[in-house]
Design a protein around this motif. Structure first.
Motif, PDB file in Angstrom:
ATOM      1  N   MET A  51       3.515   7.583 -19.488  1.00 56.56           N
ATOM      2  CA  MET A  51       3.913   8.703 -19.459  1.00 56.56           C
ATOM      3  C   MET A  51       4.410   9.320 -18.074  1.00 56.56           C
ATOM      4  O   MET A  51       5.531   9.949 -17.847  1.00 56.56           O
ATOM      5  N   LYS A  52       3.435   9.015 -17.220  1.00 49.11           N
ATOM      6  CA  LYS A  52       4.021   9.420 -15.758  1.00 49.11           C
ATOM      7  C   LYS A  52       5.217   8.763 -15.247  1.00 49.11           C
ATOM      8  O   LYS A  52       5.988   9.150 -14.644  1.00 49.11           O
ATOM      9  N   LEU A  53       5.082   7.376 -15.616  1.00 45.04           N
ATOM     10  CA  LEU A  53       6.421   6.482 -15.188  1.00 45.04           C
ATOM     11  C   LEU A  53       7.589   6.895 -15.958  1.00 45.04           C
ATOM     12  O   LEU A  53       8.678   6.948 -15.171  1.00 45.04           O
ATOM     13  N   GLN A  54       7.534   7.307 -17.279  1.00 39.05           N
ATOM     14  CA  GLN A  54       8.487   7.801 -17.782  1.00 39.05           C
ATOM     15  C   GLN A  54       9.154   8.989 -17.076  1.00 39.05           C
ATOM     16  O   GLN A  54      10.438   9.382 -16.985  1.00 39.05           O
ATOM     17  N   ALA A  55       8.304   9.889 -16.687  1.00 35.52           N
ATOM     18  CA  ALA A  55       8.653  11.292 -16.082  1.00 35.52           C
ATOM     19  C   ALA A  55       9.563  10.991 -14.778  1.00 35.52           C
ATOM     20  O   ALA A  55      10.552  11.563 -14.431  1.00 35.52           O
ATOM     21  N   VAL A  56       9.316   9.747 -14.113  1.00 39.15           N
ATOM     22  CA  VAL A  56      10.021   9.550 -12.982  1.00 39.15           C
ATOM     23  C   VAL A  56      11.174   8.321 -13.254  1.00 39.15           C
ATOM     24  O   VAL A  56      11.763   7.864 -12.343  1.00 39.15           O
ATOM     25  N   GLY A  57      11.173   8.082 -14.531  1.00 43.75           N
ATOM     26  CA  GLY A  57      12.447   7.199 -14.963  1.00 43.75           C
ATOM     27  C   GLY A  57      12.016   5.704 -14.754  1.00 43.75           C
ATOM     28  O   GLY A  57      13.159   4.906 -14.488  1.00 43.75           O
ATOM     29  N   LEU A  58      10.786   5.285 -14.616  1.00 43.16           N
ATOM     30  CA  LEU A  58      10.677   4.010 -14.205  1.00 43.16           C
ATOM     31  C   LEU A  58       9.523   3.170 -15.053  1.00 43.16           C
ATOM     32  O   LEU A  58       8.848   2.228 -14.618  1.00 43.16           O
ATOM     33  N   ARG A  59       9.396   3.514 -16.308  1.00 42.67           N
ATOM     34  CA  ARG A  59       8.621   3.033 -17.320  1.00 42.67           C
ATOM     35  C   ARG A  59       8.997   1.533 -17.456  1.00 42.67           C
ATOM     36  O   ARG A  59       7.994   0.655 -17.572  1.00 42.67           O
ATOM     37  N   GLY A  60      10.561   1.009 -16.941  1.00 45.25           N
ATOM     38  CA  GLY A  60      10.706  -0.266 -17.439  1.00 45.25           C
ATOM     39  C   GLY A  60      10.228  -1.243 -16.098  1.00 45.25           C
ATOM     40  O   GLY A  60      10.302  -2.327 -16.165  1.00 45.25           O
ATOM     41  N   ALA A  61       9.753  -0.378 -15.216  1.00 45.12           N
ATOM     42  CA  ALA A  61       9.268  -1.355 -13.804  1.00 45.12           C
ATOM     43  C   ALA A  61       7.713  -1.543 -13.725  1.00 45.12           C
ATOM     44  O   ALA A  61       7.223  -2.082 -12.631  1.00 45.12           O
ATOM     45  N   VAL A  62       6.949  -1.424 -14.981  1.00 49.70           N
ATOM     46  CA  VAL A  62       5.325  -1.337 -14.842  1.00 49.70           C
ATOM     47  C   VAL A  62       5.069  -2.838 -14.254  1.00 49.70           C
ATOM     48  O   VAL A  62       3.976  -2.856 -13.234  1.00 49.70           O
ATOM     49  N   GLU A  63       5.613  -3.785 -14.527  1.00 50.81           N
ATOM     50  CA  GLU A  63       5.195  -5.062 -14.184  1.00 50.81           C
ATOM     51  C   GLU A  63       5.530  -5.502 -12.697  1.00 50.81           C
ATOM     52  O   GLU A  63       4.998  -6.473 -11.985  1.00 50.81           O
ATOM     53  N   LEU A  64       6.182  -4.885 -12.151  1.00 49.53           N
ATOM     54  CA  LEU A  64       6.962  -5.181 -10.721  1.00 49.53           C
ATOM     55  C   LEU A  64       5.785  -5.110  -9.568  1.00 49.53           C
ATOM     56  O   LEU A  64       4.787  -4.030  -9.549  1.00 49.53           O
ATOM     57  N   MET A  65       5.984  -5.789  -8.543  1.00 49.94           N
ATOM     58  CA  MET A  65       5.088  -5.464  -7.421  1.00 49.94           C
ATOM     59  C   MET A  65       5.952  -4.559  -6.289  1.00 49.94           C
ATOM     60  O   MET A  65       7.170  -4.603  -6.326  1.00 49.94           O
ATOM     61  N   PRO A  66       5.183  -3.896  -5.576  1.00 50.16           N
ATOM     62  CA  PRO A  66       5.887  -2.846  -4.740  1.00 50.16           C
ATOM     63  C   PRO A  66       6.867  -3.491  -3.896  1.00 50.16           C
ATOM     64  O   PRO A  66       7.954  -2.816  -3.618  1.00 50.16           O
ATOM     65  N   ASP A  67       6.668  -4.677  -3.371  1.00 54.39           N
ATOM     66  CA  ASP A  67       7.736  -5.135  -2.546  1.00 54.39           C
ATOM     67  C   ASP A  67       9.100  -5.875  -3.289  1.00 54.39           C
ATOM     68  O   ASP A  67      10.073  -6.008  -2.844  1.00 54.39           O
ATOM     69  N   GLU A  68       9.106  -5.682  -4.574  1.00 58.86           N
ATOM     70  CA  GLU A  68      10.122  -5.950  -5.322  1.00 58.86           C
ATOM     71  C   GLU A  68      11.087  -4.688  -5.874  1.00 58.86           C
ATOM     72  O   GLU A  68      12.097  -4.543  -6.374  1.00 58.86           O
ATOM     73  N   LEU A  69      10.472  -3.380  -5.063  1.00 53.35           N
ATOM     74  CA  LEU A  69      11.152  -2.313  -5.296  1.00 53.35           C
ATOM     75  C   LEU A  69      11.912  -1.541  -4.242  1.00 53.35           C
ATOM     76  O   LEU A  69      11.806  -2.090  -3.169  1.00 53.35           O
ATOM     77  N   SER A  70      13.302  -1.039  -4.614  1.00 54.86           N
ATOM     78  CA  SER A  70      14.091  -0.342  -3.605  1.00 54.86           C
ATOM     79  C   SER A  70      13.105   1.000  -2.884  1.00 54.86           C
ATOM     80  O   SER A  70      12.159   1.362  -3.538  1.00 54.86           O
ATOM     81  N   GLY A  71      13.461   1.312  -1.813  1.00 56.76           N
ATOM     82  CA  GLY A  71      12.928   2.319  -0.960  1.00 56.76           C
ATOM     83  C   GLY A  71      12.801   3.574  -1.872  1.00 56.76           C
ATOM     84  O   GLY A  71      11.869   4.368  -2.119  1.00 56.76           O
ATOM     85  N   GLY A  72      13.866   4.034  -2.557  1.00 55.99           N
ATOM     86  CA  GLY A  72      13.766   5.251  -3.636  1.00 55.99           C
ATOM     87  C   GLY A  72      12.972   4.996  -4.758  1.00 55.99           C
ATOM     88  O   GLY A  72      12.208   5.950  -5.018  1.00 55.99           O
ATOM     89  N   MET A  73      12.991   3.638  -5.296  1.00 57.87           N
ATOM     90  CA  MET A  73      12.142   3.573  -6.329  1.00 57.87           C
ATOM     91  C   MET A  73      10.659   3.555  -6.183  1.00 57.87           C
ATOM     92  O   MET A  73       9.713   4.169  -6.807  1.00 57.87           O
ATOM     93  N   LYS A  74      10.311   2.874  -4.750  1.00 63.02           N
ATOM     94  CA  LYS A  74       8.971   2.895  -4.386  1.00 63.02           C
ATOM     95  C   LYS A  74       8.311   4.780  -4.383  1.00 63.02           C
ATOM     96  O   LYS A  74       7.372   4.876  -4.708  1.00 63.02           O
ATOM     97  N   ARG A  75       9.328   5.394  -3.859  1.00 58.69           N
ATOM     98  CA  ARG A  75       8.909   6.987  -3.750  1.00 58.69           C
ATOM     99  C   ARG A  75       8.743   7.517  -5.000  1.00 58.69           C
ATOM    100  O   ARG A  75       7.764   8.345  -5.156  1.00 58.69           O
ATOM    101  N   ARG A  76       9.571   7.088  -5.915  1.00 55.21           N
ATOM    102  CA  ARG A  76       9.374   7.546  -7.188  1.00 55.21           C
ATOM    103  C   ARG A  76       7.884   7.236  -7.892  1.00 55.21           C
ATOM    104  O   ARG A  76       7.209   7.653  -8.705  1.00 55.21           O
ATOM    105  N   VAL A  77       7.683   5.730  -7.579  1.00 48.72           N
ATOM    106  CA  VAL A  77       6.419   5.249  -8.308  1.00 48.72           C
ATOM    107  C   VAL A  77       5.284   6.048  -7.322  1.00 48.72           C
ATOM    108  O   VAL A  77       4.248   6.537  -8.389  1.00 48.72           O
TER     109      VAL A  77
END
Lengths: 265, 269, 157
Positions: B127-153
């Motif tokens: 639910m929380k990830l859906q709120a920031v629009g990143l529900r699809g990224a659950v399995e990723l590691m932080p270093d696979e995310l862009s700066g903006g996505m990191k902040r949203r996580v």
């Protein structure tokens, strides 16, 4: 290049003395907080296993390879010296005693400081600079318990084991050179060794030494990481400090411990 | 734990020093409940320090930091850790735990502070990830995310425990315009949807002014001015004018204090 | 999140480490399990203990049965007193057993060899061996050899 008056100089010495005391006190408090006190988040065993892997298993390769070579060199050098006195059978005893009492614990501690210690400092420093430690604190988890304690314990457990592995591998490496290559009689290599090595006096004292080194090296590494300036420059300086301080502490302590254990007072 | 007080956070006469440098000198500041409050000021004026004072990671030399009616410097260590459960912080760099994946990062506060069953944790995290629009990224590691996505996580992690106060430390720094737009929308949205009190510390004028209900401008260890964004833009205080309009020279001088220019050049010969 | 391979790796590491400790104990130091603790003390007085130090071996018929724990001077008799700890299982040493200081090889370490006497009474904890043979001092030996006067009274030192 301003000239300082004698009083000024005394004051400066006093102040730097106080600084040293302060950082000593801070690191002791840090150690106490991390080791004793209630546990934070998650299962401690899980965190410990992870750190044992990072600190112990990953150091295994360098320890084994160095151990073999050091044992081989000891056997070679020992043989060349002892053969002049026609007592090359004593080479086993020499290799074993040198490794058990000194080189095992000391070289392991030095390698450990370089391999695992610097990695610990850099890792924790990095966590600090990316605000992961602050973030833990704000989530309500004490980073001393969650980050620091498992790493300390992993170091304490790993180093004596690594040192034992180093010594064993070294003695077998020495046997390979002395017995298979230089032709020392197999029975006298092991026999002389077993007759001169004492379990309590040599093996246990070696383990105690390496336990002491484990505490000191891990403590220094972890504290330097935790206390570093959270910039990339600060982390690299802290990493250097870890290796330098840890090596000096190990060599200095080794003398004291040796004097206590093997000196006849 | 909610108090009727109109202010979620109050600083009263707070002085804070780092070494010999005074970062704050008897600062008074009040954050209204349920609003988005912006704290602005030039770089290096101690905005992040302010957040750490509110999060009780730093102790003021004197003065009171009152959060939900409790003075933080008076609390014990364990009371502090309890108090922090009501606060969420979005750090400048995101501060995701690099050895955990996105799911575990968001689940972390839940695992620490609750004993919810695994399915429940999973639902909350999604639910929380859906709120920031990143529900699809659950399995990723932080270093696979862009700066903006990191902040949203990190934002999803900060709201995992449904805090009452959410603090943002320079959320707009180093973001591309799209990521910036997303964050601005999220901050506003979360504030309204969850009834949070938001504190945004930033020096990005336009973005902060566009979402904040109330603004503080700090500098020189003081609060220089406060008011709604519109009021501050109209302010005739020269320091505030300079900051709000982005003028290079003014009360905050362009030149770092230095000896006389001509004497410096000629005297060296 | 914990991967199995990580746990296996750690388990293996701990196992290898403990195995190494065990090898050090058994193979390198020749420790035999269960024999370490039970010991009793006896004393022996020598005219000359040169070369014997604490932790030297005490053997009988070539088998190690104990070790020296202290060497000191007896103030009254001016003799060297060697304190030994012997294995409890070897408790049948007659009181007139002989202790001699021997050398392993020409230049090897000094150790103490005990040979059995014929008395019925056995040495107990704190017992004293009277019949001793002192260390062979190489210089004395050479001197005597040169002067061709063996069999004179032993050198006092």
């Amino acid at each position: 290049m301003r000239k300082t008056s004698p009083i000024e100089r005394v004051r400066l010495i006093g102040r730097s003395g106080l600084d040293v005391l302060e950082s000593l006190g801070r690191s002791a408090l840090f150690l106490g907080h991390a080791l004793f006190g209630r546990n934070g988040a998650g299962s401690f065993m899980q965190l410990l296993v992870k750190q044992l892997y990072a600190v112990g298993v990953l150091s295994l390769a360098i320890i084994v390879v160095s151990g073999i070579f050091i044992g081989m060199v000891l056997a070679l050098q020992g043989y060349n010296i002892l053969v002049d006195f026609a007592s090359e059978e004593a080479v086993g005893q020499m290799v074993a005693l040198t490794l058990l009492r000194e080189l095992g614990p000391v070289v392991t501690a030095l390698l450990f400081a370089g391999r695992a210690g610097s990695a610990l400092t850099a890792e924790i420093g990095n966590m600090k600079s990316t605000e992961q430690l602050s973030s833990l604190e704000m989530i309500g988890v004490d980073p001393l318990k969650y980050i620091i304690a498992p790493r300390l314990w992993a170091g304490f457990i790993s180093m004596p084991l690594l040192s034992a592995i180093f010594t064993v591998v070294g003695i077998w490496g020495g046997a390979w050179v002395a017995v298979d290559w230089l032709g020392v009689y197999d029975g006298s290599y092991w026999g002389n060794m077993q007759r001169s090595v004492e379990f309590r006096g040599d093996v246990l004292n070696g383990v105690i030494k390496s336990l002491v080194f484990a505490v000191v090296v891990t403590w220094i590494a972890v504290f330097q990481g935790y206390d570093c300036e959270p910039t990339s420059e600060g982390i690299s300086r802290a990493t250097t400090r870890t290796v330098v301080y840890a090596s000096l502490a190990v060599l200095g302590l080794d003398f004291i411990l040796t004097a206590l254990m093997f000196g006849d007072f | 734990m909610t108090s009727d007080n109109a202010f979620a956070v109050e600083l009263k006469g707070v002085t804070f020093r780092r070494g010999t440098r005074t970062i704050f000198d008897k600062v008074d500041l009040a954050i209204p409940r349920g609003k988005v409050t912006g704290i602005m000021g030039p770089s290096g004026c101690g905005k992040t320090t302010l957040l750490r004072l509110i999060g009780a990671q730093l102790r003021p030399a004197s003065g009171a930091v009152i959060v939900n009616g409790q003075n933080l410097p008076d609390l014990s260590r364990s009371e502090l850790f309890d108090m922090r459960k009501q606060m969420g912080v979005l750090f400048q760099s995101g501060a995701l735990f690099t050895d955990l994946n996105v799911f575990e990062n968001v689940a972390f506060p839940l695992r620490v502070h609750t004993s919810l069953p695994e399915e429940m944790i999973r639902d909350i995290v999604l639910m929380k990830l859906q709120a920031v629009g990143l529900r699809g990224a659950v399995e990723l590691m932080p270093d696979e995310l862009s700066g903006g996505m990191k902040r949203r996580v990190a934002l999803a992690r900060a709201i995992a425990l449904d805090p009452q106060i959410l603090m943002y430390d320079e959320p707009f720094v180093g973001q591309d315009p799209i990521a910036m737009g997303v964050l601005v929308r999220l901050i506003r949205l979360l504030n309204e949807a969850l009834g949070l009190t938001s504190i945004v510390v930033s020096h990005d004028l336009a973005e902060t002014a566009s979402i904040a209900d109330y603004l503080y401008v700090v500098g020189d260890a003081q609060v220089l001015g406060q008011g709604t964004p519109a009021e501050l833009l109209e302010s005739d205080n020269p320091r505030i004018r300079q900051f709000m309009k982005g003028i290079a020279d003014g009360p905050v001088p362009f030149h770092f204090p230095a000896p006389d220019y001509r004497r410096d050049l000629l005297g060296g010969a | 999140m914990q991967s199995r391979s990580l746990e296996i790796g750690v388990g293996l590491f701990l196992l290898i480490g403990l195995l190494a400790l065990l090898l050090l104990a058994l193979r390198v130091s020749g420790l035999t399990i269960g024999s370490a603790q039970d010991t009793y003390r006896i004393y022996a007085y020598f005219d000359n203990t040169a070369g014997v130090s604490s932790r030297a071996k005490v053997t009988m018929a070539g088998v190690t049965i104990g070790k020296v724990v202290a060497v000191d001077l007896d103030r009254d008799t001016y003799m060297g007193r060697v304190t030994m700890e012997l294995d409890k299982r070897v408790d049948n040493l007659p009181v007139d057993s002989t202790a001699s200081i021997l050398t392993a090889g020409l230049l090897g370490e000094k150790y103490i060899g005990i040979s059995v006497g014929g008395e019925e009474k056995m040495l107990a904890d704190g017992g004293v061996i009277r019949d001793t043979q002192s260390a062979l001092v190489l210089e004395d030996l050479i001197g005597k050899f040169l002067l061709n006067s063996v069999n004179k009274e032993p050198a006092k030192q």
